[in-house]
Design a protein around this motif. Structure first.
Motif, PDB file in Angstrom:
ATOM      1  N   ARG A  86      47.340  10.380  65.294  1.00 55.84           N
ATOM      2  CA  ARG A  86      46.451   9.858  66.287  1.00 55.84           C
ATOM      3  C   ARG A  86      45.336   9.184  65.906  1.00 55.84           C
ATOM      4  O   ARG A  86      44.834   8.379  66.323  1.00 55.84           O
ATOM      5  CB  ARG A  86      45.875  11.200  66.850  1.00 55.84           C
ATOM      6  N   ASP A  87      44.817   9.362  64.464  1.00 57.24           N
ATOM      7  CA  ASP A  87      43.826   8.615  63.919  1.00 57.24           C
ATOM      8  C   ASP A  87      44.173   7.231  63.617  1.00 57.24           C
ATOM      9  O   ASP A  87      43.407   6.385  63.942  1.00 57.24           O
ATOM     10  CB  ASP A  87      43.594   9.200  62.581  1.00 57.24           C
ATOM     11  N   LEU A  90      44.038   5.324  67.006  1.00 59.43           N
ATOM     12  CA  LEU A  90      42.811   5.273  67.402  1.00 59.43           C
ATOM     13  C   LEU A  90      42.099   4.023  66.797  1.00 59.43           C
ATOM     14  O   LEU A  90      41.312   3.395  67.421  1.00 59.43           O
ATOM     15  CB  LEU A  90      41.856   6.550  67.110  1.00 59.43           C
ATOM     16  N   ASN A  94      40.484   0.844  68.861  1.00 62.18           N
ATOM     17  CA  ASN A  94      39.266   0.354  69.016  1.00 62.18           C
ATOM     18  C   ASN A  94      39.238  -1.030  68.665  1.00 62.18           C
ATOM     19  O   ASN A  94      38.551  -1.723  68.955  1.00 62.18           O
ATOM     20  CB  ASN A  94      38.514   1.042  67.545  1.00 62.18           C
ATOM     21  N   THR A 137      36.076   5.958  73.165  1.00 62.78           N
ATOM     22  CA  THR A 137      35.967   5.521  71.839  1.00 62.78           C
ATOM     23  C   THR A 137      34.569   4.898  71.855  1.00 62.78           C
ATOM     24  O   THR A 137      33.918   4.681  72.878  1.00 62.78           O
ATOM     25  CB  THR A 137      37.252   4.772  71.385  1.00 62.78           C
TER      26      THR A 137
END
Length: 242
Positions: A86-87, A90, A94, A137
């Protein structure tokens, strides 16, 4: 044309030089047409046999200047075991939301190198999730209108082929910026798949093969999950017989 702080297209790759080898001519063509193009390398290349991460980053920036990219950034998602959690999603989300491109390009998610396969799947997932408004985000939700895949080692029937005859010299000049990676008879570093004498000859042959498919000297092939719209089917086949 993208707004001033946005780009029209972002190309994602697992490693520096993947983009130049697979779609450098298309990047150069888009830029020559006035499109703003970004390039994102998902790893530092720290597991590569030849060159250091620092060398490869310098070479990647030199190549981006040759092509005329609006930006080239390097993430650190782990070379030789690209992480897809998941990181990592993300981080890509972004990038997409910050630059708001109309279109993305990523590796075809089934390739000889597991990092290429993982990169293609990761970008595919991030492309969709980037459009979820309730996923908060640093930037507002944005989902590009299309995602296309470029081919690396494994070949599949293309959805479309871009005529890159005019930008093939720029592609090869950009590839040459990666001096640490390709054949050099004076090099004392171990030989790799891409540093063999015949590797760039194969890239040339592939470009000519895809070019022949569309009646051009050189082409670069892409796959999409939905076919592109063709407004003039006669013009699409002009100058050749199929």
């Amino acid at each position: 044309m993208a707004a001033r702080n946005n780009v029209d297209v972002i190309f994602f790759a697992a490693h520096a030089d993947d983009l130049e080898l697979s779609c450098g001519g298309t990047i150069a063509k888009l830029i020559q047409r006035g499109e703003r193009v970004g390039m994102v390398d998902l790893t530092r290349g720290e597991m590569g046999t030849r060159g250091t991460p620092q060398t490869r980053k310098r070479e990647a920036q030199a190549s981006a200047r040759i092509l005329g990219a609006s930006f080239r950034v390097q993430l650190d998602l782990g070379d030789g075991g690209l992480r897809t959690g998941r990181d990592e999603e993300l981080q890509i989300i972004n990038v997409i939301r910050q630059w708001k491109p109309a279109m993305l390009f990523a590796p075809w998610p089934d390739d000889r190198h597991p990092d290429h396969t993982r990169a293609g799947r990761l970008v595919t997932d991030a492309w969709f999730y980037a459009g979820l408004r309730r996923l908060k985000t640093r930037h507002d939700a944005h989902r590009p209108q299309a995602l296309a895949y470029y081919l690396q080692n494994y070949m599949v029937p293309p959805s479309f082929v871009v005529d890159v005859a005019d930008t093939w010299p720029a592609k090869m000049k950009a590839i040459a910026a990666f001096q640490s990676q390709f054949h050099n008879p004076k090099s004392k570093t171990p030989e790799t798949f891409i540093s063999k004498r015949g590797f760039l000859e194969m890239i040339e042959a592939r470009g000519r093969h895809f070019g022949a498919m569309i009646g051009s000297a050189y082409g670069e092939a892409f796959v999409t999950k939905q076919p592109p719209k063709v407004d003039d089917v006669i013009a699409a086949y002009a100058g050749r017989e199929v």
